[in-house]
Design an enzyme around this catalytic site. Structure first.
Site, mmCIF file in Angstrom:
data_model
loop_
_atom_site.group_PDB
_atom_site.id
_atom_site.type_symbol
_atom_site.label_atom_id
_atom_site.label_comp_id
_atom_site.label_asym_id
_atom_site.label_seq_id
_atom_site.Cartn_x
_atom_site.Cartn_y
_atom_site.Cartn_z
ATOM 1 N N ASP A 62 -0.364 -8.700 -4.810
ATOM 2 C CA ASP A 62 0.773 -8.103 -4.104
ATOM 3 C C ASP A 62 1.016 -8.757 -2.751
ATOM 4 O O ASP A 62 0.203 -9.552 -2.268
ATOM 5 C CB ASP A 62 0.550 -6.587 -3.924
ATOM 6 C CG ASP A 62 -0.866 -6.228 -3.463
ATOM 7 O OD1 ASP A 62 -1.568 -7.106 -2.920
ATOM 8 O OD2 ASP A 62 -1.269 -5.077 -3.657
ATOM 9 N N ASN A 127 -5.294 7.009 -2.958
ATOM 10 C CA ASN A 127 -4.550 7.796 -3.953
ATOM 11 C C ASN A 127 -4.661 7.167 -5.349
ATOM 12 O O ASN A 127 -3.838 7.409 -6.214
ATOM 13 C CB ASN A 127 -3.079 7.948 -3.536
ATOM 14 C CG ASN A 127 -2.366 6.603 -3.425
ATOM 15 O OD1 ASN A 127 -2.942 5.555 -3.685
ATOM 16 N ND2 ASN A 127 -1.099 6.626 -3.041
ATOM 17 N N HIS A 129 -4.246 4.083 -6.227
ATOM 18 C CA HIS A 129 -3.369 2.974 -6.602
ATOM 19 C C HIS A 129 -4.194 1.707 -6.812
ATOM 20 O O HIS A 129 -5.271 1.549 -6.237
ATOM 21 C CB HIS A 129 -2.228 2.761 -5.594
ATOM 22 C CG HIS A 129 -2.568 2.159 -4.277
ATOM 23 N ND1 HIS A 129 -2.128 2.661 -3.080
ATOM 24 C CD2 HIS A 129 -3.305 1.060 -3.948
ATOM 25 C CE1 HIS A 129 -2.561 1.912 -2.094
ATOM 26 N NE2 HIS A 129 -3.277 0.931 -2.596
ATOM 27 N N GLU A 134 1.765 2.750 -7.055
ATOM 28 C CA GLU A 134 1.557 4.089 -6.527
ATOM 29 C C GLU A 134 1.591 5.128 -7.654
ATOM 30 O O GLU A 134 2.098 4.845 -8.752
ATOM 31 C CB GLU A 134 2.657 4.394 -5.496
ATOM 32 C CG GLU A 134 2.662 3.450 -4.283
ATOM 33 C CD GLU A 134 1.552 3.731 -3.266
ATOM 34 O OE1 GLU A 134 0.477 4.226 -3.651
ATOM 35 O OE2 GLU A 134 1.765 3.438 -2.071
HETATM 36 C C1 GLP Z 1 -4.006 -1.865 -0.306
HETATM 37 C C2 GLP Z 1 -3.834 -2.984 -1.345
HETATM 38 C C3 GLP Z 1 -4.755 -2.788 -2.511
HETATM 39 C C4 GLP Z 1 -6.126 -2.443 -1.977
HETATM 40 C C5 GLP Z 1 -6.107 -1.070 -1.364
HETATM 41 C C6 GLP Z 1 -7.436 -0.665 -0.723
HETATM 42 O O1 GLP Z 1 -2.908 -1.031 -0.183
HETATM 43 N N1 GLP Z 1 -2.514 -3.173 -1.830
HETATM 44 O O2 GLP Z 1 -4.762 -3.968 -3.301
HETATM 45 O O3 GLP Z 1 -7.050 -2.436 -3.036
HETATM 46 O O4 GLP Z 1 -5.055 -0.930 -0.465
HETATM 47 O O5 GLP Z 1 -7.593 -1.250 0.521
HETATM 48 P P1 GLP Z 1 -8.966 -1.325 1.303
HETATM 49 O O6 GLP Z 1 -9.826 -2.237 0.526
HETATM 50 O O7 GLP Z 1 -8.604 -1.875 2.648
HETATM 51 O O8 GLP Z 1 -9.495 0.078 1.341
#
Ligand code: GLP
Length: 237
Positions: A62, A127, A129, A134
């Protein structure tokens, strides 16, 4: 799902690295990569390793809409800092945050069709995702433009100076695009991921919990620390 519970993120990175290395040795050529705080220690181990990706392709999950690749908050900049500067791939694909939705969605799906993912890394949103898919995203969704939820904006504001700076939209591989990967490794650490981990592993398979779709994939390893595993029933701990 194969579940590995570790003491901390450092141990988790070692487990994930071992799987990454094994896939590479077994001939994986297309690696699906993730951003966020979770994979930082894994990328550190990859940077220090002898692995070469000069005949491999990377495809990121992404990118924020509206950020150019030179913006320090873009996932493009993150990937260069944490991995690509030290370990260049033959080709690296990320969505282009400045491209129009129509152009970008079509281009990325073409990239995915031409380069089927052998090994996909995932983090997990609070959440549940994955990528930026989402809750409520159809399981059949392919690459798309996403309106980020308030929960995600709140969770990600720590990477920006202030909440208003967090982009409201992102381009993300869809859940179906992720499910097409041959092997998937998801990492999640900390108490704040415990609910999402429980729902993903032990809850029903539902579009309200995007990561629950992984229950239906045949080759998924989940690497979690004890805090993230806290709500799981004993046979999964
Ligand atoms: C972000 C990314 C995800 C990631 C998630 C967790 O929004 N788009 O790909 O896995 O949040 O992030 P973190 O590893 O900083 O907790």
């Amino acid at each position: 799902m194969n579940i590995i519970v570790v003491k901390n993120a450092e141990q988790g990175a070692k487990e994930a690295f071992a799987l990454f290395e094994k896939a590479h040795q077994n001939g994986a050529k297309v690696f699906g990569l993730a951003t966020g705080g979770t994979p930082v220690s894994l990328y550190g181990l990859i940077r220090e390793s002898a692995l070469s990706f000069e005949d491999c392709v990377s495809i990121n999950l992404d990118e924020y809409v509206g950020l150019s690749k030179d913006n320090a908050h873009s996932y493009d900049a993150y990937m260069r800092e944490h991995l690509f500067n030290a370990k260049p791939f033959k080709q690296s694909f990320l969505p282009d945050g400045l491209a129009s939705e129509e152009t970008e969605v079509a281009r990325y799906e073409r990239v995915l069709q031409e380069n089927p993912i052998d090994f996909q890394l995932l983090g997990l949103g609070t959440n549940a995702h994955i990528g930026f898919n989402e809750p409520g995203t159809p399981f059949t969704q392919r690459t798309h433009k996403v309106a980020l939820t308030q929960a995600t904006i709140t969770a990600n504001k720590r990477y920006f100076e202030k909440e208003e700076d967090v982009p409201r939209y992102a381009y993300s591989m869809g859940l179906q695009s992720i499910m097409d990967a041959k092997e998937i490794v998801l990492m999640a650490y900390g108490e704040k991921k415990a609910n999402a981990i429980f729902d993903m592993i032990e809850g029903p398979v539902t579009e309200d919990v995007p990561a629950s779709i992984l229950q239906t994939h045949g080759n998924v390893t989940v690497i979690i620390d004890e805090a993230a595993a806290a709500l799981l029933s004993s046979e999964n701990q």
